[in-house]
Design a protein around this motif. Sequence first.
Motif, PDB file in Angstrom:
ATOM      1  N   ILE A   5      21.808  15.234  78.981  1.00  0.00           N
ATOM      2  CA  ILE A   5      22.066  14.439  77.784  1.00  0.00           C
ATOM      3  C   ILE A   5      22.750  15.300  76.729  1.00  0.00           C
ATOM      4  O   ILE A   5      23.702  14.876  76.074  1.00  0.00           O
ATOM      5  CB  ILE A   5      20.759  13.818  77.247  1.00  0.00           C
ATOM      6  N   GLY A   6      22.280  16.537  76.582  1.00  0.00           N
ATOM      7  CA  GLY A   6      22.906  17.461  75.635  1.00  0.00           C
ATOM      8  C   GLY A   6      24.355  17.748  75.986  1.00  0.00           C
ATOM      9  O   GLY A   6      25.215  17.814  75.104  1.00  0.00           O
ATOM     10  N   MET A   7      24.648  17.907  77.271  1.00  0.00           N
ATOM     11  CA  MET A   7      26.025  18.164  77.690  1.00  0.00           C
ATOM     12  C   MET A   7      26.906  16.938  77.432  1.00  0.00           C
ATOM     13  O   MET A   7      28.047  17.080  76.999  1.00  0.00           O
ATOM     14  CB  MET A   7      26.068  18.533  79.173  1.00  0.00           C
ATOM     15  N   ALA A   8      26.399  15.750  77.677  1.00  0.00           N
ATOM     16  CA  ALA A   8      27.181  14.535  77.422  1.00  0.00           C
ATOM     17  C   ALA A   8      27.444  14.371  75.928  1.00  0.00           C
ATOM     18  O   ALA A   8      28.556  14.029  75.517  1.00  0.00           O
ATOM     19  CB  ALA A   8      26.456  13.307  77.973  1.00  0.00           C
ATOM     20  N   LEU A   9      26.440  14.650  75.103  1.00  0.00           N
ATOM     21  CA  LEU A   9      26.640  14.563  73.653  1.00  0.00           C
ATOM     22  C   LEU A   9      27.592  15.654  73.167  1.00  0.00           C
ATOM     23  O   LEU A   9      28.423  15.415  72.287  1.00  0.00           O
ATOM     24  CB  LEU A   9      25.294  14.655  72.928  1.00  0.00           C
ATOM     25  N   GLY A  10      27.483  16.845  73.752  1.00  0.00           N
ATOM     26  CA  GLY A  10      28.418  17.920  73.410  1.00  0.00           C
ATOM     27  C   GLY A  10      29.849  17.559  73.781  1.00  0.00           C
ATOM     28  O   GLY A  10      30.782  17.833  73.025  1.00  0.00           O
ATOM     29  N   GLY A  11      30.021  16.932  74.933  1.00  0.00           N
ATOM     30  CA  GLY A  11      31.349  16.480  75.338  1.00  0.00           C
ATOM     31  C   GLY A  11      31.911  15.447  74.393  1.00  0.00           C
ATOM     32  O   GLY A  11      33.096  15.458  74.061  1.00  0.00           O
ATOM     33  N   THR A  12      31.044  14.544  73.923  1.00  0.00           N
ATOM     34  CA  THR A  12      31.486  13.534  72.961  1.00  0.00           C
ATOM     35  C   THR A  12      31.939  14.185  71.664  1.00  0.00           C
ATOM     36  O   THR A  12      32.969  13.794  71.092  1.00  0.00           O
ATOM     37  CB  THR A  12      30.343  12.541  72.679  1.00  0.00           C
ATOM     38  N   ILE A  13      31.225  15.193  71.221  1.00  0.00           N
ATOM     39  CA  ILE A  13      31.602  15.901  69.990  1.00  0.00           C
ATOM     40  C   ILE A  13      32.932  16.613  70.160  1.00  0.00           C
ATOM     41  O   ILE A  13      33.803  16.558  69.290  1.00  0.00           O
ATOM     42  CB  ILE A  13      30.485  16.877  69.576  1.00  0.00           C
ATOM     43  N   VAL A  14      33.126  17.282  71.298  1.00  0.00           N
ATOM     44  CA  VAL A  14      34.378  18.001  71.540  1.00  0.00           C
ATOM     45  C   VAL A  14      35.559  17.030  71.611  1.00  0.00           C
ATOM     46  O   VAL A  14      36.622  17.271  71.030  1.00  0.00           O
ATOM     47  CB  VAL A  14      34.275  18.845  72.830  1.00  0.00           C
ATOM     48  N   ILE A  15      35.382  15.916  72.303  1.00  0.00           N
ATOM     49  CA  ILE A  15      36.460  14.925  72.425  1.00  0.00           C
ATOM     50  C   ILE A  15      36.806  14.346  71.061  1.00  0.00           C
ATOM     51  O   ILE A  15      37.978  14.230  70.692  1.00  0.00           O
ATOM     52  CB  ILE A  15      36.051  13.810  73.404  1.00  0.00           C
ATOM     53  N   SER A  16      35.792  13.992  70.288  1.00  0.00           N
ATOM     54  CA  SER A  16      36.043  13.426  68.960  1.00  0.00           C
ATOM     55  C   SER A  16      36.704  14.437  68.039  1.00  0.00           C
ATOM     56  O   SER A  16      37.611  14.093  67.276  1.00  0.00           O
ATOM     57  CB  SER A  16      34.735  12.941  68.338  1.00  0.00           C
ATOM     58  N   ALA A  17      36.260  15.686  68.108  1.00  0.00           N
ATOM     59  CA  ALA A  17      36.862  16.725  67.266  1.00  0.00           C
ATOM     60  C   ALA A  17      38.314  16.965  67.668  1.00  0.00           C
ATOM     61  O   ALA A  17      39.179  17.127  66.805  1.00  0.00           O
ATOM     62  CB  ALA A  17      36.059  18.009  67.361  1.00  0.00           C
ATOM     63  N   ALA A  18      38.581  16.984  68.965  1.00  0.00           N
ATOM     64  CA  ALA A  18      39.963  17.201  69.415  1.00  0.00           C
ATOM     65  C   ALA A  18      40.853  16.053  68.988  1.00  0.00           C
ATOM     66  O   ALA A  18      41.971  16.266  68.525  1.00  0.00           O
ATOM     67  CB  ALA A  18      39.998  17.361  70.941  1.00  0.00           C
ATOM     68  N   ALA A  19      40.365  14.852  69.112  1.00  0.00           N
ATOM     69  CA  ALA A  19      41.166  13.684  68.709  1.00  0.00           C
ATOM     70  C   ALA A  19      41.417  13.699  67.201  1.00  0.00           C
ATOM     71  O   ALA A  19      42.524  13.399  66.753  1.00  0.00           O
ATOM     72  CB  ALA A  19      40.465  12.401  69.123  1.00  0.00           C
ATOM     73  N   SER A  20      40.422  14.074  66.427  1.00  0.00           N
ATOM     74  CA  SER A  20      40.608  14.149  64.980  1.00  0.00           C
ATOM     75  C   SER A  20      41.583  15.251  64.607  1.00  0.00           C
ATOM     76  O   SER A  20      42.432  15.067  63.722  1.00  0.00           O
ATOM     77  CB  SER A  20      39.266  14.405  64.286  1.00  0.00           C
ATOM     78  N   LEU A  21      41.493  16.397  65.279  1.00  0.00           N
ATOM     79  CA  LEU A  21      42.396  17.506  64.989  1.00  0.00           C
ATOM     80  C   LEU A  21      43.834  17.141  65.329  1.00  0.00           C
ATOM     81  O   LEU A  21      44.760  17.375  64.538  1.00  0.00           O
ATOM     82  CB  LEU A  21      41.973  18.750  65.774  1.00  0.00           C
ATOM     83  N   VAL A  22      44.045  16.512  66.478  1.00  0.00           N
ATOM     84  CA  VAL A  22      45.395  16.105  66.859  1.00  0.00           C
ATOM     85  C   VAL A  22      45.910  15.022  65.903  1.00  0.00           C
ATOM     86  O   VAL A  22      47.062  15.047  65.495  1.00  0.00           O
ATOM     87  CB  VAL A  22      45.421  15.624  68.320  1.00  0.00           C
ATOM     88  N   GLY A  23      45.051  14.099  65.531  1.00  0.00           N
ATOM     89  CA  GLY A  23      45.453  13.064  64.576  1.00  0.00           C
ATOM     90  C   GLY A  23      45.846  13.653  63.233  1.00  0.00           C
ATOM     91  O   GLY A  23      46.799  13.198  62.593  1.00  0.00           O
ATOM     92  N   PHE A  24      45.143  14.693  62.808  1.00  0.00           N
ATOM     93  CA  PHE A  24      45.478  15.363  61.552  1.00  0.00           C
ATOM     94  C   PHE A  24      46.825  16.074  61.667  1.00  0.00           C
ATOM     95  O   PHE A  24      47.650  16.030  60.758  1.00  0.00           O
ATOM     96  CB  PHE A  24      44.379  16.359  61.191  1.00  0.00           C
ATOM     97  N   LEU A  25      47.053  16.739  62.795  1.00  0.00           N
ATOM     98  CA  LEU A  25      48.294  17.490  62.967  1.00  0.00           C
ATOM     99  C   LEU A  25      49.493  16.573  63.143  1.00  0.00           C
ATOM    100  O   LEU A  25      50.577  16.869  62.673  1.00  0.00           O
ATOM    101  CB  LEU A  25      48.168  18.443  64.159  1.00  0.00           C
ATOM    102  N   VAL A  26      49.297  15.450  63.835  1.00  0.00           N
ATOM    103  CA  VAL A  26      50.408  14.527  64.071  1.00  0.00           C
ATOM    104  C   VAL A  26      50.756  13.788  62.776  1.00  0.00           C
ATOM    105  O   VAL A  26      51.925  13.523  62.513  1.00  0.00           O
ATOM    106  CB  VAL A  26      50.050  13.532  65.199  1.00  0.00           C
ATOM    107  N   GLY A  27      49.790  13.531  61.954  1.00  0.00           N
ATOM    108  CA  GLY A  27      50.088  12.878  60.674  1.00  0.00           C
ATOM    109  C   GLY A  27      49.278  11.666  60.529  1.00  0.00           C
ATOM    110  O   GLY A  27      49.165  10.893  59.742  1.00  0.00           O
TER     111      GLY A  27
END
Length: 99
Positions: free
Chosen positions: A77-99
């Motif tokens: 469960i911890g690994m699945a939640l960690g994966g969700t955090i990493v995916i969300s953070a990556a998507a937010s970071l790319v969204g910030f960089l793209v504009g």
Amino acid sequence: MVFAHATQAVTEVVLSLPFDLPDPDPVQPPGTEGFTSIMGWAKWIALAVCILGLFAAGALMAIQSRRGEGGEHVGKIGMALGGTIVISAAASLVGFLVG
């Protein structure tokens, strides 16, 4: 002591200079619209896999709790939640960089 005064003097001179740094707006290169669509699909699929992983870990925990092995799935469960955090953070970071 002399070094400290020299450093302070240089810092004051540098900070007093009028810097006019350019700040261009981010512009998506032409022809990359398909790439952003693929990134959106990948994010959706990855988050769906994480949710399915949470379902599976919860179901296994419920089934094996009668045998005393239910606590072993907390790591999953911890690994699945960690994966969700990493995916969300990556998507937010790319969204910030793209504009």
